[in-house]
Design a protein around this motif. Structure first.
Motif, short mmCIF file in Angstrom:
data_model
loop_
_atom_site.label_atom_id
_atom_site.label_comp_id
_atom_site.label_asym_id
_atom_site.label_seq_id
_atom_site.Cartn_x
_atom_site.Cartn_y
_atom_site.Cartn_z
N ILE A 198 3.09 0.48 -3.19
CA ILE A 198 4.08 0.66 -4.07
C ILE A 198 4.05 2.06 -4.28
N THR A 230 8.14 1.98 -14.00
CA THR A 230 6.68 1.59 -13.74
C THR A 230 6.55 0.76 -12.58
N PHE A 231 5.85 -0.06 -12.22
CA PHE A 231 5.67 -0.91 -11.00
C PHE A 231 6.35 -2.30 -11.19
N ALA A 232 6.81 -2.57 -12.44
CA ALA A 232 7.33 -3.86 -12.87
C ALA A 232 8.33 -4.47 -11.93
N ASP A 234 6.77 -5.56 -8.72
CA ASP A 234 5.69 -6.45 -8.81
C ASP A 234 6.54 -7.96 -9.01
N THR A 235 7.82 -7.76 -9.75
CA THR A 235 8.69 -8.86 -9.68
C THR A 235 9.08 -9.27 -8.22
N LEU A 269 7.63 -8.68 -5.39
CA LEU A 269 6.68 -9.13 -4.50
C LEU A 269 6.25 -10.47 -4.92
N ALA A 270 6.40 -10.68 -6.13
CA ALA A 270 5.99 -11.91 -6.77
C ALA A 270 6.97 -13.15 -6.28
N GLU A 278 1.81 -9.16 -2.44
CA GLU A 278 1.13 -8.10 -3.07
C GLU A 278 1.14 -6.98 -2.52
N ARG A 286 -1.15 -0.40 -5.32
CA ARG A 286 -0.14 0.47 -6.29
C ARG A 286 -0.74 2.04 -6.19
#
Length: 443
Positions: free
Chosen positions: A9, A246-248, A251-252, A254-255, A260, A263
């Motif tokens: 990311i 942000t990475f949020a 992250d969503t 990917l989850a 994963e 970063r």
């Protein structure tokens, strides 16, 4: 250029323009990527890539790995502008990319930006007069705000349903015109025809399924837009974007796919921003000395401003983002030729420590030497806290300024992460692996 993990990311730790595009291009250079995934923003992104043979493209919606042959996936968190995407595809074709639109997939749930959103965005900025917030004028924030308020906001999947598309486009036109007056946009039928042509040329897909397939097919790079200091919740309100920077969002995604990623935070050796809002380390002499060929004064964004490297603000970005695994430091060719450039490690504030809105909190707190060296993150989604922080930052000034012998190592130490990639120019060949001694300290 070896990638740091199966997936990566890439996020800007400043106000944008730190060089995300050139970093993604370098990570794509060996041709081994499955895809570049866009996870925020929209057509207002401006990620510049220069190839070894001198071709230049400013990436907006296409991923910055396109010139290396990488596919692009626009996730549901991206505001899709079909008209701007078509224009971008034309420029890529002129640079020698065959049929660029075949390289892109679009999540059917992604919101669609229309000419009325763009016109409304510009009308609101004009009405603010001298209190402009700063905008790219592309209607991205307007599209997001409209979609939050209206369940029938146009989505990418609507381009496959002509009658539904026309109803939703007409609703956008009517509501925004009723609110703001004549917006001077084209007729609904003309816009609908262009959007349907977009739908015929681009694969509008089941986003979660296609993303899982891309992630399992090979390494992917998630390419962020703008920077964390412009984040809709963590930036200096109201001088922010309608986007989670942000990475949020990555992250969503990917989850949801059971994956994963590494970063990677990107910074320049000097801190920049477009338009109004806090830039504590701003120095007019640096702005004059460091013009950017790809970032000038724009009618909507405003002036391009330059300051010393702001370690205080960048540390805040790392903190509110939940940390980074590594750093990419760009523009390392600049410090040797600008002897007055320095790193700011603390602030001074005319009112001392700026009080927070919540008991026993402060907005900016002092380190061992007494100068203010930590911006305190506020409660999540507390825009009153962010506005108070903005007011404090507008009157803060640089405290300690240091000029290191090794810029890459100093930035890595200050931000607490290894430098994975160092960049001394716009081309992939201008990149090399980062400070090995520092990387060994942060395994």
């Amino acid at each position: 250029m070896a990638r740091p993990g199966r997936h990566t990311i890439v996020v800007d730790l400043g106000y944008g323009d730190a060089g995300k595009g050139t970093v993604v291009d370098a990570l794509s250079a060996d041709g081994g990527l499955s895809a570049v995934i866009r996870f925020n923003g929209g057509a207002q992104a401006a990620h510049n890539v220069v190839t070894a043979d001198g071709r230049h493209h400013t990436f907006a919606q296409f991923g910055a790995g396109t010139l290396c042959g990488a596919r692009t996936h626009l996730s549901r968190f991206v505001v899709v502008d079909p008209l701007a995407l078509a224009a971008e595809a034309d420029h890529l074709a002129a640079l020698g990319v065959p049929d660029p639109l075949r390289l892109i997939t679009v999540d059917g749930d992604a919101p669609l930006a229309t000419p009325w959103h763009r016109a409304a965005n510009r009308a609101r900025e004009r009405r603010r007069g001298g209190d402009r917030h700063g905008s790219c004028g592309m209607g991205v924030g307007e599209t997001v705000a409209y979609a939050l308020d209206h369940a029938d906001a146009p989505r990418a999947a609507d381009v496959r349903s002509p009658a539904l598309l026309r109803r939703r486009l007409a609703a956008v036109r009517d509501r925004l015109t009723d609110e703001l007056g004549d917006l001077g946009a084209p007729p609904v039928e003309e816009v609908a025809a262009a959007f349907e042509a977009f739908g015929a040329a681009v694969a509008v897909v089941d986003g979660p399924r296609v993303l899982r397939e891309l992630l399992r097919a090979g390494p992917c790079v998630f390419e962020g837009a703008q920077g964390i200091l412009l984040d809709e919740w963590a930036g200096w309100h109201p001088y922010t974007t309608w986007s989670t920077t942000t990475f949020a969002n990555a992250d969503t995604l990917l989850a949801e796919a059971g994956e994963e990623a590494y970063r990677l935070g990107v910074v320049r050796t000097y801190t920049t921003r477009h338009g109004p809002g806090p830039l504590v380390t701003e120095d007019p002499a640096l702005t004059a000395a460091l013009p950017d060929p790809h970032n000038g004064t724009g009618p909507w964004q405003g002036a391009f401003r330059v300051g010393h490297f702001d370690a205080v603000a960048h540390r805040y970005a790392v903190e509110v983002a939940g940390g980074v695994d590594g750093l990419a430091v760009t523009h390392l060719d600049v410090p040797p030729r600008v002897p007055d450039l320095a790193i700011c490690t603390s602030y001074r504030h005319t009112g001392g420590i700026a009080p927070g809105r919540h008991r026993d909190t402060a907005l900016i707190v002092p380190g061992p030497g007494g100068d203010l060296d930590r911006i305190v993150p506020g409660p999540h989604r507390d825009l009153d806290h962010q506005a108070a922080l903005t007011a404090a930052l507008l009157t803060a000034r640089p405290g300690r300024l240091d000029r290191p012998a090794d810029w890459s190592a100093a930035i890595g130490e200050l931000l607490g992460a290894p430098v994975l990639l160092e960049s001394r120019g716009p081309r992939a060949g201008d990149k090399r692996a980062g400070n090995r001694a520092l990387a060994a300290r942060y395994p």
